[in-house]
Write a protein that holds these residues in place. Sequence first.
Motif, PDB file in Angstrom:
ATOM      1  N   ASP A  54      34.121  38.224  31.074  1.00  0.00           N
ATOM      2  CA  ASP A  54      35.126  37.242  31.459  1.00  0.00           C
ATOM      3  C   ASP A  54      35.885  37.727  32.689  1.00  0.00           C
ATOM      4  OD1 ASP A  54      34.503  35.576  29.328  1.00  0.00           O
ATOM      5  OD2 ASP A  54      35.833  36.679  27.973  1.00  0.00           O
ATOM      6  N   PRO A  55      36.450  36.800  33.476  1.00  0.00           N
ATOM      7  CA  PRO A  55      37.302  37.212  34.603  1.00  0.00           C
ATOM      8  C   PRO A  55      38.439  38.092  34.098  1.00  0.00           C
ATOM      9  CG  PRO A  55      36.802  34.870  34.725  1.00  0.00           C
ATOM     10  CD  PRO A  55      36.285  35.344  33.399  1.00  0.00           C
ATOM     11  N   PRO A  56      38.870  39.072  34.885  1.00  0.00           N
ATOM     12  CA  PRO A  56      39.891  40.016  34.408  1.00  0.00           C
ATOM     13  C   PRO A  56      41.182  39.334  33.968  1.00  0.00           C
ATOM     14  CG  PRO A  56      38.870  40.819  36.424  1.00  0.00           C
ATOM     15  CD  PRO A  56      38.357  39.435  36.223  1.00  0.00           C
ATOM     16  N   LEU A  57      41.532  38.184  34.584  1.00  0.00           N
ATOM     17  CA  LEU A  57      42.776  37.503  34.233  1.00  0.00           C
ATOM     18  C   LEU A  57      42.643  36.588  33.023  1.00  0.00           C
ATOM     19  CD1 LEU A  57      45.699  37.369  35.437  1.00  0.00           C
ATOM     20  CD2 LEU A  57      44.033  38.678  36.765  1.00  0.00           C
ATOM     21  N   HIS A  58      41.429  36.455  32.489  1.00  0.00           N
ATOM     22  CA  HIS A  58      41.245  35.549  31.349  1.00  0.00           C
ATOM     23  C   HIS A  58      42.098  35.988  30.165  1.00  0.00           C
ATOM     24  CE1 HIS A  58      39.276  32.770  28.602  1.00  0.00           C
ATOM     25  NE2 HIS A  58      39.078  33.777  27.770  1.00  0.00           N
ATOM     26  N   ASP A  74      47.719  43.218  39.909  1.00  0.00           N
ATOM     27  CA  ASP A  74      47.556  44.529  39.275  1.00  0.00           C
ATOM     28  C   ASP A  74      46.311  44.542  38.392  1.00  0.00           C
ATOM     29  OD1 ASP A  74      49.831  45.408  40.472  1.00  0.00           O
ATOM     30  OD2 ASP A  74      51.123  45.156  38.719  1.00  0.00           O
ATOM     31  N   VAL A  75      46.020  43.405  37.771  1.00  0.00           N
ATOM     32  CA  VAL A  75      44.821  43.326  36.927  1.00  0.00           C
ATOM     33  C   VAL A  75      43.574  43.430  37.798  1.00  0.00           C
ATOM     34  CG1 VAL A  75      43.539  41.891  35.295  1.00  0.00           C
ATOM     35  CG2 VAL A  75      46.031  41.949  35.216  1.00  0.00           C
ATOM     36  N   GLY A  76      43.591  42.770  38.955  1.00  0.00           N
ATOM     37  CA  GLY A  76      42.454  42.885  39.860  1.00  0.00           C
ATOM     38  C   GLY A  76      42.239  44.312  40.336  1.00  0.00           C
ATOM     39  N   VAL A  77      43.344  45.010  40.587  1.00  0.00           N
ATOM     40  CA  VAL A  77      43.241  46.409  41.016  1.00  0.00           C
ATOM     41  C   VAL A  77      42.642  47.263  39.898  1.00  0.00           C
ATOM     42  CG1 VAL A  77      44.574  48.440  41.679  1.00  0.00           C
ATOM     43  CG2 VAL A  77      45.128  46.225  42.680  1.00  0.00           C
ATOM     44  N   SER A  78      43.114  47.071  38.673  1.00  0.00           N
ATOM     45  CA  SER A  78      42.590  47.850  37.542  1.00  0.00           C
ATOM     46  C   SER A  78      41.133  47.516  37.262  1.00  0.00           C
ATOM     47  CB  SER A  78      43.440  47.598  36.293  1.00  0.00           C
ATOM     48  OG  SER A  78      44.742  48.089  36.469  1.00  0.00           O
ATOM     49  N   ALA A  79      40.762  46.243  37.442  1.00  0.00           N
ATOM     50  CA  ALA A  79      39.363  45.856  37.251  1.00  0.00           C
ATOM     51  C   ALA A  79      38.470  46.529  38.288  1.00  0.00           C
ATOM     52  CB  ALA A  79      39.215  44.341  37.325  1.00  0.00           C
ATOM     53  N   ALA A  80      38.962  46.614  39.509  1.00  0.00           N
ATOM     54  CA  ALA A  80      38.197  47.310  40.551  1.00  0.00           C
ATOM     55  C   ALA A  80      38.073  48.802  40.235  1.00  0.00           C
ATOM     56  CB  ALA A  80      38.868  47.101  41.905  1.00  0.00           C
ATOM     57  N   ASP A  81      39.131  49.384  39.669  1.00  0.00           N
ATOM     58  CA  ASP A  81      39.068  50.796  39.279  1.00  0.00           C
ATOM     59  C   ASP A  81      38.028  51.011  38.179  1.00  0.00           C
ATOM     60  OD1 ASP A  81      41.029  51.468  41.081  1.00  0.00           O
ATOM     61  OD2 ASP A  81      42.667  51.379  39.625  1.00  0.00           O
ATOM     62  N   LEU A  82      37.924  50.053  37.254  1.00  0.00           N
ATOM     63  CA  LEU A  82      36.905  50.160  36.207  1.00  0.00           C
ATOM     64  C   LEU A  82      35.511  50.117  36.812  1.00  0.00           C
ATOM     65  CD1 LEU A  82      35.878  50.217  33.323  1.00  0.00           C
ATOM     66  CD2 LEU A  82      36.292  47.740  33.177  1.00  0.00           C
ATOM     67  N   ARG A  83      35.306  49.227  37.749  1.00  0.00           N
ATOM     68  CA  ARG A  83      33.995  49.165  38.405  1.00  0.00           C
ATOM     69  C   ARG A  83      33.715  50.464  39.165  1.00  0.00           C
ATOM     70  NH1 ARG A  83      32.283  43.895  41.677  1.00  0.00           N
ATOM     71  NH2 ARG A  83      31.949  43.249  39.513  1.00  0.00           N
ATOM     72  N   LEU A 127      42.697  49.101  32.269  1.00  0.00           N
ATOM     73  CA  LEU A 127      42.591  47.663  32.521  1.00  0.00           C
ATOM     74  C   LEU A 127      43.276  46.876  31.415  1.00  0.00           C
ATOM     75  CD1 LEU A 127      41.561  45.174  33.993  1.00  0.00           C
ATOM     76  CD2 LEU A 127      39.356  45.469  32.827  1.00  0.00           C
ATOM     77  N   VAL A 128      43.022  47.259  30.169  1.00  0.00           N
ATOM     78  CA  VAL A 128      43.668  46.563  29.049  1.00  0.00           C
ATOM     79  C   VAL A 128      45.188  46.695  29.150  1.00  0.00           C
ATOM     80  CG1 VAL A 128      43.982  46.587  26.546  1.00  0.00           C
ATOM     81  CG2 VAL A 128      41.691  46.795  27.519  1.00  0.00           C
ATOM     82  N   ALA A 129      45.660  47.889  29.467  1.00  0.00           N
ATOM     83  CA  ALA A 129      47.109  48.093  29.597  1.00  0.00           C
ATOM     84  C   ALA A 129      47.679  47.235  30.719  1.00  0.00           C
ATOM     85  CB  ALA A 129      47.409  49.572  29.844  1.00  0.00           C
ATOM     86  N   ALA A 130      46.960  47.142  31.836  1.00  0.00           N
ATOM     87  CA  ALA A 130      47.419  46.312  32.954  1.00  0.00           C
ATOM     88  C   ALA A 130      47.465  44.842  32.560  1.00  0.00           C
ATOM     89  CB  ALA A 130      46.510  46.514  34.165  1.00  0.00           C
ATOM     90  N   GLN A 131      46.449  44.375  31.854  1.00  0.00           N
ATOM     91  CA  GLN A 131      46.449  42.982  31.398  1.00  0.00           C
ATOM     92  C   GLN A 131      47.641  42.697  30.491  1.00  0.00           C
ATOM     93  OE1 GLN A 131      42.520  43.144  29.681  1.00  0.00           O
ATOM     94  NE2 GLN A 131      41.611  41.948  31.337  1.00  0.00           N
TER      95      GLN A 131
END
Length: 465
Positions: free
Chosen positions: A26-30, A90-99, A150-154
Motif C-alpha cells: 500500500d502507499p505509505p500514507l494509506h 515525513d512518511v515519504g522520507v521514512s518509506a524511502a529510508d526503508l527502501r 516507518l510505522v512510528a512515522a506513520q
Amino acid sequence: MTIPRRTITLAVLASGLLSGPAWPKDPPLHAVEKAVTDRTGFAVRWQQNAQAREEALTQVRALLKKPLNVDRAVQVALLNNRDLLATLEDVGVSAADLREAGLWKNPSINLSLRFPDRPPSATDAEEGVAFDLLDLLMIPLRKRVAADHLVAAQLRVADEALRLVAEVKAEIYWLQGDAAMLAHRKTIVDVNATAVDLAQRQHEAGNITDLALNQQQATYNAARLALAAAENEQREHREKLNRLLSLWGPDTAWKLTEGLPALPEGNVPLRGLESLAVAQRLDLAAARAELESVVRALGLTKSYRYIGALEFGVDTEHNPDHSNVTGPTLRLELPLFNQGQARVAKSEAELRQAERKLEGLAIDIRSNVRALHDKLAALRETVQFYQKEIVPTQQAVATGTLLRYNGMLLGNYDVFATRAEAADAEQKSIEALRDYWITRTELERVVGGNLHPQRPAKTADYKTN
C-alpha cells in the motif's frame, strides 16, 4: 549428487536477504489516512503532485462557500493546513529510508598503476573489485529497523492530524461562543447607555447627585470595555482559525454557522476510558514502535560488535613480464582496541530511555483522561445549573421588576439593573457551554480521537455537491 558448499552458502545468504519486511504494497500514507478516518470520519490526503493539490484547493474553496461548522472546518484544515502537509512528507522520507535499507551497497573498484624506474619498462597495473560483505549480512535486520521507523512515522503523522482536528474544533467552539456572547454584551452596553442618558437628563434637572451620575457612567464604561475586549478576542480566534486552515486573501471572508451545539444527554462514563486511551493513542503506539526499533538496533549492534569491516572481492595484478595474477581478497578489521563496547552501552542506554519515555507517556495519558473527565463532568453540572436555575431565575426577576415598574413601585434604574443581570447570566451560561465543548474536544484528543470507537465513525459533511 552432492551440492557444493559454496552453493549452500549462497542459498542461505539469499534467503536471509529475501526475509524481513519488503517494500509496503500500500502507499505509505494509506495507514495514516485510514487511522485518521477511522477515528474522526474525516479525510486526509497525500498531495504528491500539482494535480492532487489543485483538486484539494477546489474542494477547500467549495467548502468555504458554505457557512463553516465543525465538520467543514476540520475537513478544510486536513486538506489545506501547510504544516500538516509538510509533516505528511515525513512518511515519504521514512518509506524511502526503508527502501534504502534493503539495497546492497555498491561494490568498490580499486585501480593502481606503478611505473618502474629501470628496465623492463612495462607498467605494473592492478585492479580489484570488492563487496562489503558485512553490509550484505546486515540487510535483513536493518530492514526491520527501518520498517519500525516507518510505522512510528506513520503513527506520529496521524497523531499530528488528530491534534489539528482537536485544535480546529476548539476554535470553532470559541468563535460560536464568542458570537453568542457578544449579543448579550451589546445588550448590557445598550442598557447601560440608556441608564446613563437618563441619569444625565436627571442630573441636568437636579434630581440626582454628581456621584450617582458618575456611578452610572462608570458602569457604562466598564460594559463598553468588556464589549471591546470580547470583540478583540473574537478577532484573535478568527485569525487563529485562519492559520489552522492556512487561509489568506479572499478565502478569509468565510462565515460561521451560529450557535453552539446543545448539551448532550448523559455524562461520558469514566469506566474503560483510560484503557481506551492507552489502546488507541497514536503517539503512544509510535513510542512503542520506536522502542521496538531500539530493541532491534541493539540486537544489530550486539550481533556485529566484533566485526568492524568485512569486505570480499577479487584482485588482478598485471606484472611487467605480461603475466597475470588473480585471486580473492578479504579485508577483516581486527577488534583489538574497539570491540563495540561503547556502541552497545549507548544502545542499551537508548533502550532504557525509550522504555521510561513510554511508561511516562502512558502515565500522563491516564492522568489527563481522569482530569479532563472530572472537568467535563463539572462543566456539565455548571451548564445545567445555569440553564435550569440561574438564567430562568434572572429572567423571572427581570419580568417581575418590569411589572412592579409598570405599577410605579420601582424606578428606571431597577429595571436597567435587572435587565443587565439577566443578560450577564445568559452570557455566562453560553460561556460555560462553550467551555464544555472545548473540554470535550480535549478529552477526545487525549483518548485518541474518538470517545466511542465501537461505533462507526461518521462521514463528515464535506462533499461539494
